[in-house]
Design an enzyme around this catalytic site. Structure first.
Site, PDB file in Angstrom:
ATOM      1  CG  HIS A  50      -1.923   1.048   1.275  1.00 40.25           C
ATOM      2  ND1 HIS A  50      -3.016   1.048   0.444  1.00 40.25           N
ATOM      3  CD2 HIS A  50      -2.027   2.172   2.023  1.00 40.25           C
ATOM      4  CE1 HIS A  50      -3.755   2.110   0.689  1.00 40.25           C
ATOM      5  NE2 HIS A  50      -3.177   2.823   1.637  1.00 40.25           N
ATOM      6  CG  ASP A  74      -1.361   6.022   2.150  1.00 36.88           C
ATOM      7  OD1 ASP A  74      -2.386   5.523   1.644  1.00 36.88           O
ATOM      8  OD2 ASP A  74      -1.032   5.826   3.324  1.00 36.88           O
ATOM      9  CG  ASP A 114      -5.841   3.169   4.229  1.00 38.63           C
ATOM     10  OD1 ASP A 114      -6.362   2.953   5.324  1.00 38.63           O
ATOM     11  OD2 ASP A 114      -4.970   4.041   4.052  1.00 38.63           O
ATOM     12  CG  HIS A 116      -6.983   6.580   0.647  1.00 40.07           C
ATOM     13  ND1 HIS A 116      -6.512   5.681  -0.272  1.00 40.07           N
ATOM     14  CD2 HIS A 116      -6.189   6.426   1.725  1.00 40.07           C
ATOM     15  CE1 HIS A 116      -5.485   5.025   0.233  1.00 40.07           C
ATOM     16  NE2 HIS A 116      -5.267   5.452   1.441  1.00 40.07           N
TER      17      HIS A 116
HETATM   18 ZN   LIG Z   1      -3.800   4.613   2.614  1.00 44.03          ZN
END
Ligand SMILES: [Zn+2]
Length: 1082
Positions: A291, A293, A403, A613
């Site tokens: 993951h 971001d 997420d 997000h």
């Molecule tokens: Zn995230």
């Protein structure tokens, strides 16, 4: 049958008569605690297994010669740029910084004679921050994360020749989670962090010791985590103690003996992927994931490097571990990789072809789903799937958002229309009020469309592949009545990284345990996420269902935090909608006008990126918002340039003031508009008609239409009145709002609407993210200063009030009422300028209304979602703060009140009090979030009847104001205003149908970017939805020369042909259905 003989085993004869010695039962607590002592750091590390991990280490010169070049400021130069500079000598122990700076190391490595024949040679590099190993000729090879996270790079065989070999290491002065000052990772970053290069050495690893380390770790976990009433737990305990007793410090052979003992518990196949070939039915499917971001505790620029670092590692690991399959989302990150790291992109592409690296998700980024508009969600899928299709030859089948902070109710429909019928998340496991009851289920949209949803029961998307993660994949599985399988999504993440060799080795042992002693759910590796869902799909009919939104019972502050970013998002969505519509009309009308597809694509990709997000929800550090401000500024700049060109091609230009005879209004809404527009300082005109350019006519007051009037009452209050409404403003608040036609007072006696209220806002931990339920108990009303006349014109009256929040913060509020326009519902408009310098306080504005309903309605993407106005159950109470788009509405049978807004997303309806959330003031992770000046508009729209088209349309109109223009020299109003609009949607029954998007076909030969094969001719795409939740029929009429109409999905694949006759075709939609039509032009 028959003839078998049964031989009884005889007890051994030598069983002694007398017990030779006392034998005790293992005191399990002590023997269990002893296990970690065998492989942990601290006082035992020189005498336990750790002391035998390496067979030799070479550090310092002449084996490792280091020099460095410090990149200036916060620049992140390319390899070629970096190596062109002069490097100066450095050594282990030196410090590098400050935060966010980059340092390039040249490392000349020479393997010493005595290590050349060792089995495994690695470079161990620990700068306590992130890094990338580059080859001497500029190939990015492997990412490194300090602090022991991932510090090994396997030396190529060619380095064993005794000669010097050069590599480069690019050091980034941030950790995996940015530059938080201390242990609390969400605190604003420390700008002045320095990092010590603590290790740079050539290490000959002892593979037996390394393997034994993983053996004892996992069997030790079995001893700790299996229930003590299981024999499998006892067996684990005795096996571990057997290993510890067999270990002899310094004796390499004893490591082999230890491993032999471990085999009794793990089986004999854990040294390779063969362990997965037992043929026994697995239930847990491990999938590597990372993951990243796109921004969060670090800026976008760092993410670009994180992707390259993380994905290089995965390619390396795949070469070592044939069972590793890896899924990764976010087309944007693949695009960055393609542009900035073509070498890594080619490696990834190869692994994609081999079927081991799985692009997943189908969207541009892992976006928020609460706040983006319906069309934004469409574009997330359109741009995502087109990228995957054009670069990897296939679209994704699974929407992947592990997420994101809650999932809006139209996603299943939009997924299905984008070629995806599966969805993965796990975020709802963070709910802090109610436990979400399912693991695997069918998730059903407002329109009835469904996707199979799986929430990995290990409740993480960054599993460390621990024994416990595998165990929880069964013990926390909530859908066992229907299916017992699950995904285990493992690999370091949030800040990138992905699986490590330790993760993969641990999973081999977990599988070994399941096949050898049992009890642990059987894990499998080597499948894809799609393989997993393929099996679920077969039994989809038996899965339970969940209708409507997957409301996330946490992070409710993200509807409000970082207000400016949210305003920019709304403005950008409106801008893109308006521009695409106008450019389509212009490009069809005027062949010399070129539809600016490339610019639109760039603008959309920017807007979609900022919907990531942690960006749009407001949970990133300040640097990210400096970046997004710049990104939006460019979007708006391009937008205004394009608008100028479009309207020029339509024969007009924007003006600030004009006359009724010489002006026109630019309209982008698809219904008959009738509204006032200011044409000069004191004069307004009436706009009436349909189409992009509308004529003006004189606004005049009459006996029946007396315009707007303002009156100061004897008690100091003001009365604002038009032919529809009477508004009493007393001490800044609305104490009466009377609807003349309905003969109805809207404000309950003694109550005040447009009342500002402020709350203490200190959540349990996640400041920017969360507003907690107890903030409601701290409500304080703000009292206003004097109200004064602001405007007193025939067509509009308004009053202005100053409200003091504190010594540092205040609000200037203008409450306006315009003259009513026949046939149009009047509303009270409020615009506010807030100067905001608070700490951990939450500003809202509230509207008590004399309407009673147990449900309120909130606009969501392509529809309306209803939520309770009471706190009957904990599920109702959990929705104490919810998301809305352009309106929220409280209606009872026959009447209702809508609150419209131009840039807000947080709302609450508590009983009959409606409350629009305005501003928060969290101090982490951005210490300055939302400080400064804000301009916010909202409106109170009373309406007869239940929530209906009046609210939907007024909310659009409130967000898409008319623009004033005038014909350019050489043309006249009559020439530029078309007698009828080129495309027109009329409703047969209700007026719930909305023509939301008008754009050109993605692959039209005259506009395409060329990423996918172009199509002959020109086409126009229309997106139409039912906005209110009922069967909606209507007709599209067009003046364009249309040869064929097709109903398509969101990706513009033609699904079925629609009959068109005399330029008209019928629309027939189910409740909240989103439909796309492609009109092929002659
Ligand atoms: Zn995230």
């Amino acid at each position: 049958m028959g003839g078998e003989t049964y031989t009884q085993k005889k007890p051994r004869s030598e069983y002694p008569l007398r017990a030779p010695k006392p034998v005790g039962q293992l005191i399990s607590g002590i023997y269990r605690d002893r296990i970690s002592q065998f492989y942990s750091r601290g006082q035992w590390e020189h005498n336990n297994l750790l002391a035998m991990m390496n067979e030799g280490v070479a550090s310092g010169e002449p084996h490792v010669q280091l020099s460095v070049w410090d990149a200036p400021g916060q620049s992140r130069p390319s390899f070629d740029d970096a190596v062109s500079h002069e490097f100066k000598k450095t050594s282990v122990g030196s410090w590098f910084g400050p935060s966010w700076s980059t340092h390039w190391f040249k490392a000349v490595l020479k393997v010493p004679e005595d290590l050349r024949d060792k089995r495994l040679l690695e470079l161990h590099w620990d700068g306590n921050n992130e890094g990338m190993v580059w080859s001497e000729d500029g190939k990015p090879l492997q990412g490194l994360t300090g602090g022991g996270e991932r510090v090994e790079w396997v030396l190529p065989e060619s380095f064993r020749d005794g000669k010097e070999h050069t590599i480069y290491v690019e050091m980034a002065c941030n950790g995996m989670f940015g530059n938080a000052p201390g242990g609390d990772s969400i605190q604003p970053p420390d700008p002045n962090k320095y990092f010590q290069l603590s290790r740079a050495e050539i290490v000959a690893v002892n593979p037996d010791a390394r393997q034994l380390y993983i053996d004892i770790w996992i069997i030790g976990d079995a001893a700790r985590e299996f229930p003590s009433d299981s024999w499998e737990q006892h067996k684990a305990l005795t096996t571990c103690n057997g290993v510890i007793e067999a270990f002899e410090l310094g004796n390499k052979e004893s490591l082999k003996t230890c491993r032999k003992i471990a085999e009794e518990y793990l089986g004999s196949n854990v040294n390779s992927a063969k362990v997965y070939d037992s043929g026994k039915e697995p239930v847990v499917f491990g999938i590597g994931h990372c993951h990243i971001d796109s921004c969060w505790l670090w800026p976008f620029a760092e993410t670009k490097r994180k992707a390259a670092r993380s994905w290089s590692n995965q390619c390396n690991l795949m070469d070592q571990y044939p069972e590793l399959n890896f899924a990764c989302s976010q087309a944007q990150q693949y695009k960055w990789l393609k542009e900035l790291y073509p070498y890594v992109f080619e490696r990834v592409k190869k692994k994609v072809v081999e079927g081991r690296f799985h692009p997943i998700g189908g969207s541009w980024v892992e976006h928020d789903t609460n706040l983006p508009s319906g069309e934004s969600l469409v574009r997330q899928f359109l741009y995502g799937q087109r990228f995957y299709e054009s670069n990897f030859g296939a679209r994704c089948q699974t929407f992947w958002l592990p997420d994101t902070f809650g999932y809006s109710s139209q996603l299943p429909q939009l997924c299905r229309l984008s070629g995806m019928n599966r969805f993965l998340t796990q975020k709802l496991s963070w709910n802090n009020i109610n436990k979400f009851p399912h693991t695997t289920f069918n998730w059903v949209s407002l329109d009835g469309s469904q996707v199979i949803c799986h929430m990995p029961p290990a409740e993480t998307y960054t599993a460390e592949a621990h024994f416990g993660d595998v165990k929880r994949s069964m013990s926390q599985h909530k859908s066992l009545d229907q299916d017992n399988t699950s995904l285990l999504v493992f690999g370091k993440g949030d800040g990138g990284g992905g699986p490590t060799w330790q993760h993969i080795e641990k999973l081999r042992r977990c599988r070994g345990i399941s096949d050898t002693v049992g009890l642990l759910p059987r894990v499998h590796m080597g499948n894809s996420v799609d393989d997993f869902f393929d099996k679920l799909e077969i039994k989809a009919d038996s899965l339970v269902t969940w209708y409507g939104e997957l409301y996330f019972e946490l992070h409710r502050g993200t509807y409000t935090t970082q207000a400016n970013n949210k305003l920019n998002n709304r403005r950008a969505e409106v801008t893109l909608r308006d521009l695409e519509l106008l450019a389509t009309v212009a490009s069809v009308k005027n062949k010399s006008y070129k539809y600016p597809k490339k610019e639109f694509d760039d603008m959309w990709e920017s807007v979609l990126l900022c919907q990531f997000h942690d960006c749009l929800p407001g949970s990133s550090i300040e640097m990210c918002y400096d970046d997004s401000d710049a990104i939006y500024a460019e979007v708006f700049q391009t937008g205004s340039k394009i608008l100028k060109e479009i309207i020029k091609s339509l024969g007009v230009s924007e003006v600030k003031s004009t006359t009724v005879a010489e002006g026109v209004a630019i309209n982008t809404l698809p219904w008959h508009r009738k509204a006032l527009i200011d044409i000069s300082e004191n004069e307004a005109a009436v706009v009436c008609g349909e189409g992009s350019l509308l004529k003006l006519r004189r606004f005049k007051t009459s006996e029946e239409e007396p315009g707007a009037r303002l009156q100061k009452l004897s008690d100091g209050a003001f009365l604002l009145e038009n032919s529809g409404l009477k508004v009493k403003v007393e001490a800044g608040c609305i104490t009466s709002l009377y609807d003349k036609a309905a003969d109805r007072e809207i404000i309950p006696k003694g109550q005040k609407a447009n009342q500002y209220v402020i709350f203490d806002d200190k959540p349990l931990y996640w400041q920017a993210w969360d507003v907690e339920v107890y903030h409601l108990d701290t409500r304080k009303g703000l009292s206003c200063g004097e109200t004064k006349v602001h405007e007193e014109k025939n067509h509009r009256v308004s009053v202005v009030t100053e409200t003091k929040i504190s010594d540092k913060s205040s609000i200037e509020t203008v409450i306006s009422l315009s003259a009513s326009v026949a046939g149009q519902q009047s509303y009270v408009e409020v615009s506010s300028k807030v100067t905001w310098h608070e700490t951990m306080r939450f500003l809202k504005v509230e509207f008590p209304v004399d309407v009673r309903s147990s449900e309120a309605s909130y606009e969501t993407q392509f529809g309306v979602v209803k939520r309770p106005t009471h706190y009957n159950t904990s599920w109702d109470m959990a929705k104490f703060e919810v998301c809305c788009h352009r309106f929220a509405d409280l209606s009872e049978n026959g009447y209702g009140v809508s609150i419209l807004n131009d840039c807000k997303y947080g709302f609450a309806t508590q009983g009959s009090t409606m409350r629009l959330s305005l501003l928060r003031s969290p101090k982490a992770p951005d210490a300055h979030a939302d400080m400064g000046e804000h301009h916010i508009r909202w409106a109170i729209l009373p309406h007869q009847g239940y929530l209906g088209a009046t609210t939907v349309r007024k909310a659009f109109e409130f967000n898409n104001p008319l623009r004033l223009a005038a014909p350019i020299a050489g043309s006249s109003v009559a020439q530029v205003v078309a007698s009828e609009p080129p495309v027109r949607l009329t409703s047969d029954s209700s007026t719930s149908l909305v023509l939301d998007t008008v754009k050109r076909g993605e692959d039209d030969e005259d506009v395409s970017r060329g990423e996918l094969p172009t199509k002959k001719g020109r086409s126009v795409v229309l997106r139409i939805y039912d906005s209110l939740g009922g069967r909606a029929r209507g007709t599209v009429a067009t003046t364009w020369d249309v040869t064929k109409v097709s109903k398509t999905n969101l990706l513009e694949d033609e699904l079925e042909e629609v009959v068109i006759e005399d330029g008209k075709f019928a629309i027939d939609l189910g409740p909240f259905e989103v439909a796309t039509f492609k009109l092929q032009l002659a």
